[in-house]
Motif scaffolding. Sequence first.
Motif: not given
Length: 181
Positions: A20, A25, A29, A32, A69, A108, A110
């Motif tokens: 990650a 990231a 997840t 990972h 993804r 994603t 953040t």
Amino acid sequence: MFERFTQGARDVVEGAVGHAERADAPTVTAEHLLLALLDAEGTKAAYALAELGVVERRSAVVAALAEARRRGGVSEADEAALAGLGIDVGAIVSRVEEAHGEGALGRTRTKRRRFTGHRPFDRESKGVLEQSLRVAIGRGDRTIGDEHLLLALAVRPGVVRDVLGAYGGSYDAVVRVLGGG
């Protein structure tokens, strides 16, 4: 719960955090966790993944995870189900990427968070850790090993399970290789 983890399982969790961090990231997840399991050596999960041929197809597994993804986490099974409803996921992904750039659905957001010194686990990966406890108890084991993490990933619905299954690591196959349970 973590006091029940074997060293192999702890190594996988630490490895997932490392994956990650390298991917920048915001959270750890299930993906990972799988990548860390693929890195493992000399453990029950490493044996199972090698025996099933998943390790030798690592690059294809990584590519399949990246493609899922890119599609915003829509698995191939989800895509097939949506196609049955007349929804073309490929066309949607293409239109979003035309408007917002390649990989827009895979990015994603953040959240601003205070620095706490560790990277948090997302809901799905926490569920995998909880599931691994249930798997261990169901198999009559007193500790949680990396094999329980693998079984939890293989049984929980989602992209990681779908990718594992597509490359030989279905739940039934993992149980067969590990024996019993």
